[in-house]
Design an enzyme around this catalytic site. Structure first.
Site, PDB file in Angstrom:
ATOM      1  N   ASP A  45       5.037  23.755  70.533  1.00  0.00           N
ATOM      2  CA  ASP A  45       6.096  24.667  70.093  1.00  0.00           C
ATOM      3  C   ASP A  45       7.258  23.854  69.523  1.00  0.00           C
ATOM      4  OD1 ASP A  45       7.179  27.665  70.481  1.00  0.00           O
ATOM      5  OD2 ASP A  45       8.810  26.249  70.848  1.00  0.00           O
ATOM      6  N   TYR A  50      14.908  21.932  65.521  1.00  0.00           N
ATOM      7  CA  TYR A  50      14.751  20.750  66.393  1.00  0.00           C
ATOM      8  C   TYR A  50      14.683  19.444  65.583  1.00  0.00           C
ATOM      9  CZ  TYR A  50      13.094  24.495  69.546  1.00  0.00           C
ATOM     10  OH  TYR A  50      12.947  25.662  70.262  1.00  0.00           O
ATOM     11  N   LYS A  75       9.662  27.760  63.717  1.00  0.00           N
ATOM     12  CA  LYS A  75      10.619  28.877  63.670  1.00  0.00           C
ATOM     13  C   LYS A  75      11.577  28.723  62.485  1.00  0.00           C
ATOM     14  CE  LYS A  75      10.501  28.483  68.698  1.00  0.00           C
ATOM     15  NZ  LYS A  75      10.536  27.051  69.048  1.00  0.00           N
ATOM     16  N   HIS A 108      13.913  32.587  64.584  1.00  0.00           N
ATOM     17  CA  HIS A 108      14.401  31.892  65.786  1.00  0.00           C
ATOM     18  C   HIS A 108      15.410  32.729  66.575  1.00  0.00           C
ATOM     19  CE1 HIS A 108      14.844  27.471  67.296  1.00  0.00           C
ATOM     20  NE2 HIS A 108      15.000  28.302  68.280  1.00  0.00           N
ATOM     21  N   VAL A 234       9.682  14.394  78.237  1.00  0.00           N
ATOM     22  CA  VAL A 234       9.358  13.133  77.565  1.00  0.00           C
ATOM     23  C   VAL A 234       8.773  12.147  78.576  1.00  0.00           C
ATOM     24  CG1 VAL A 234      11.046  13.357  75.694  1.00  0.00           C
ATOM     25  CG2 VAL A 234      11.762  12.323  77.870  1.00  0.00           C
TER      26      VAL A 234
HETATM   27  N1  LIG Z   1      13.331  30.039  71.011  1.00  0.00           N
HETATM   28  C1  LIG Z   1      14.384  29.473  71.545  1.00  0.00           C
HETATM   29  O1  LIG Z   1      15.533  29.863  71.280  1.00  0.00           O
HETATM   30  C2  LIG Z   1      14.198  28.337  72.502  1.00  0.00           C
HETATM   31  C3  LIG Z   1      15.280  27.851  73.244  1.00  0.00           C
HETATM   32  C4  LIG Z   1      15.054  26.806  74.154  1.00  0.00           C
HETATM   33  C5  LIG Z   1      13.760  26.295  74.300  1.00  0.00           C
HETATM   34  N2  LIG Z   1      12.728  26.773  73.531  1.00  0.00           N
HETATM   35  C6  LIG Z   1      11.349  26.229  73.649  1.00  0.00           C
HETATM   36  O2  LIG Z   1      10.972  26.196  75.037  1.00  0.00           O
HETATM   37  C7  LIG Z   1      10.604  24.842  75.369  1.00  0.00           C
HETATM   38  C8  LIG Z   1      10.901  24.560  76.818  1.00  0.00           C
HETATM   39  O3  LIG Z   1      12.264  24.831  77.130  1.00  0.00           O
HETATM   40  P1  LIG Z   1      13.362  23.699  77.393  1.00  0.00           P
HETATM   41  O4  LIG Z   1      12.976  22.449  76.703  1.00  0.00           O
HETATM   42  O5  LIG Z   1      14.676  24.292  77.079  1.00  0.00           O
HETATM   43  O6  LIG Z   1      13.371  23.511  78.956  1.00  0.00           O
HETATM   44  P2  LIG Z   1      12.311  23.361  80.144  1.00  0.00           P
HETATM   45  O7  LIG Z   1      10.953  23.125  79.633  1.00  0.00           O
HETATM   46  O8  LIG Z   1      12.548  24.520  81.081  1.00  0.00           O
HETATM   47  O9  LIG Z   1      12.854  22.055  80.886  1.00  0.00           O
HETATM   48  C9  LIG Z   1      12.882  20.790  80.286  1.00  0.00           C
HETATM   49  C10 LIG Z   1      13.685  19.848  81.171  1.00  0.00           C
HETATM   50  O10 LIG Z   1      13.088  19.758  82.470  1.00  0.00           O
HETATM   51  C11 LIG Z   1      12.683  18.416  82.730  1.00  0.00           C
HETATM   52  N3  LIG Z   1      11.338  18.502  83.321  1.00  0.00           N
HETATM   53  C12 LIG Z   1      10.181  18.824  82.674  1.00  0.00           C
HETATM   54  N4  LIG Z   1       9.148  18.823  83.518  1.00  0.00           N
HETATM   55  C13 LIG Z   1       9.642  18.495  84.737  1.00  0.00           C
HETATM   56  C14 LIG Z   1       9.047  18.322  86.002  1.00  0.00           C
HETATM   57  N5  LIG Z   1       7.735  18.477  86.176  1.00  0.00           N
HETATM   58  N6  LIG Z   1       9.845  17.984  87.041  1.00  0.00           N
HETATM   59  C15 LIG Z   1      11.178  17.836  86.865  1.00  0.00           C
HETATM   60  N7  LIG Z   1      11.806  17.975  85.684  1.00  0.00           N
HETATM   61  C16 LIG Z   1      11.038  18.305  84.619  1.00  0.00           C
HETATM   62  C17 LIG Z   1      12.694  17.685  81.404  1.00  0.00           C
HETATM   63  O11 LIG Z   1      13.069  16.331  81.597  1.00  0.00           O
HETATM   64  P3  LIG Z   1      12.385  15.068  80.824  1.00  0.00           P
HETATM   65  O12 LIG Z   1      12.104  15.483  79.412  1.00  0.00           O
HETATM   66  O13 LIG Z   1      13.472  14.029  80.926  1.00  0.00           O
HETATM   67  O14 LIG Z   1      11.157  14.700  81.597  1.00  0.00           O
HETATM   68  C18 LIG Z   1      13.777  18.429  80.653  1.00  0.00           C
HETATM   69  O15 LIG Z   1      15.048  17.948  81.008  1.00  0.00           O
HETATM   70  C19 LIG Z   1      11.428  24.016  74.365  1.00  0.00           C
HETATM   71  O16 LIG Z   1      11.001  22.676  74.289  1.00  0.00           O
HETATM   72  C20 LIG Z   1      11.228  24.819  73.109  1.00  0.00           C
HETATM   73  O17 LIG Z   1       9.949  24.582  72.572  1.00  0.00           O
HETATM   74  C21 LIG Z   1      12.938  27.793  72.652  1.00  0.00           C
END
Ligand SMILES: NC(=O)c1ccc[n+]([C@@H]2O[C@H](COP(=O)([O-])OP(=O)(O)OC[C@H]3O[C@@H](n4cnc5c(N)ncnc54)[C@H](OP(=O)(O)O)[C@@H]3O)[C@@H](O)[C@H]2O)c1
Length: 280
Positions: A45, A50, A75, A108, A234
């Site tokens: 995704d 981004y 998006k 988006h 990451v």
């Molecule tokens: N459509 C929209 O408006 C929108 C908005 C936000 C996000 N998104 C999408 O949703 C995806 C996911 O959301 P997000 O990136 O906001 O947040 P998320 O996936 O809820 O959380 C990511 C964060 O959690 C940490 N993390 C990941 N796995 C972990 C684990 N197993 N244990 C502990 N910490 C962990 C990561 O750290 P590290 O990377 O340092 O490991 C990072 O800081 C995005 O990448 C994007 O594709 C879409």
């Protein structure tokens, strides 16, 4: 570990678990996506916003997998809602990725306070991308019920998916139920609330009981509700950990305990789609 597919309303299907690349540096993206593909993820995704579509395409090509084996979402960025701008932006997305098509292309944000509130013409432009086959499916992101109702009243295509903020502290039930009633797949962004829900005592207790990590418990709760998720990381160990959620199950009582963590609007971590008007 096999990831279930979710059937979309247009006959295509999407892997329920993917890998999100929001906030991954463009220079680091190809490496992170390569790790994810090695682990077994087959759904990525990304978004023009981004700045890392290029790295996504590079990693998929370098993996030796067929294009058809990896589901790719991107998006439309907020500055390009006007139809001609949207057409050019979509061309650029395909160029950046280096692909002839995406599996799913989303608006988006609805931006109801910009463009005279006209996300309907933007949606009709995405219909063209579906018609010419360059986006297999089309959908929206951050659409509230009233935005979806407008699309239903004024256009011919029901979005295949609606990607919304959804995690234990913001369960977004009204939008989630509307999606379900109308056959729109719900994608949960920030599925672990960027880590904020991981130290919750309820999550901790359940994780200890089932012998899984906190993130695995929350992601499992998501998939048991039928949501599509793509956690971002990451960190190679976390990328692997987040993938291993299909070999255990939460009991109904534990699902209900996490359901009980909903804080409604107070649990929102990102912008409110009704007000969000950011143009990068
Ligand atoms: N459509 C929209 O408006 C929108 C908005 C936000 C996000 N998104 C999408 O949703 C995806 C996911 O959301 P997000 O990136 O906001 O947040 P998320 O996936 O809820 O959380 C990511 C964060 O959690 C940490 N993390 C990941 N796995 C972990 C684990 N197993 N244990 C502990 N910490 C962990 C990561 O750290 P590290 O990377 O340092 O490991 C990072 O800081 C995005 O990448 C994007 O594709 C879409």
């Amino acid at each position: 570990m096999s990831v279930p597919n979710i059937e979309l309303n247009d006959g295509h299907s999407i892997p329920q678990l993917g890998f999100g690349v929001f906030q991954i540096d463009p220079e680091e993206t190809a490496r992170a996506v390569s790790v994810a593909l090695d682990v077994g993820y087959r759904h990525i995704d990304t978004a023009e916003m981004y700045g890392n579509e290029k790295g996504v395409g590079e990693a998929i090509r370098a993996s030796g997998l067929n294009r058809g084996d990896v589901y790719v979402t991107s998006k439309l960025n907020n500055g390009f809602h006007e139809p001609d701008e949207a057409r050019r932006a979509f061309d650029r997305t395909l160029t950046e990725l280096g692909f002839e098509y995406v599996d799913l292309f989303l608006i988006h944000w609805p931006l109801p306070t910009l463009y005279d509130g006209d996300f309907v013409s933007t949606w009709k432009t995405l219909e063209e991308f579906k018609a010419d086959g360059r986006s297999r499916s089309i959908g929206v992101s951050n659409f509230q019920v009233e935005h979806l109702e407008r699309l239903a009243a004024e256009t011919d295509t029901v979005p295949a998916a609606n990607q919304i903020e959804l995690h234990p502290y913001l369960q977004n039930r009204e939008v989630r139920s509307y999606d379900e009633e109308e056959g729109i797949a719900t994608e949960a962004w920030s599925p672990i609330a960027q880590g904020e829900v991981l130290d919750d005592p309820v999550v901790t207790e359940i994780a200890e009981k089932v012998g899984r990590t906190h993130a695995q418990v929350v992601l499992r709760w998501q998939v048991q509700h039928g949501n599509i998720v793509f956690p971002k990381s990451v960190t190679p160990e976390r990328i692997r950990e987040n993938f291993e959620i299909f070999d255990f199950e939460l009991e109904p009582g534990d699902v209900e305990r996490i359901d009980g963590l909903d804080r409604g609007e107070a649990g929102r971590t990102g912008p409110n789609p009704d007000q969000f008007a950011y143009v990068p």
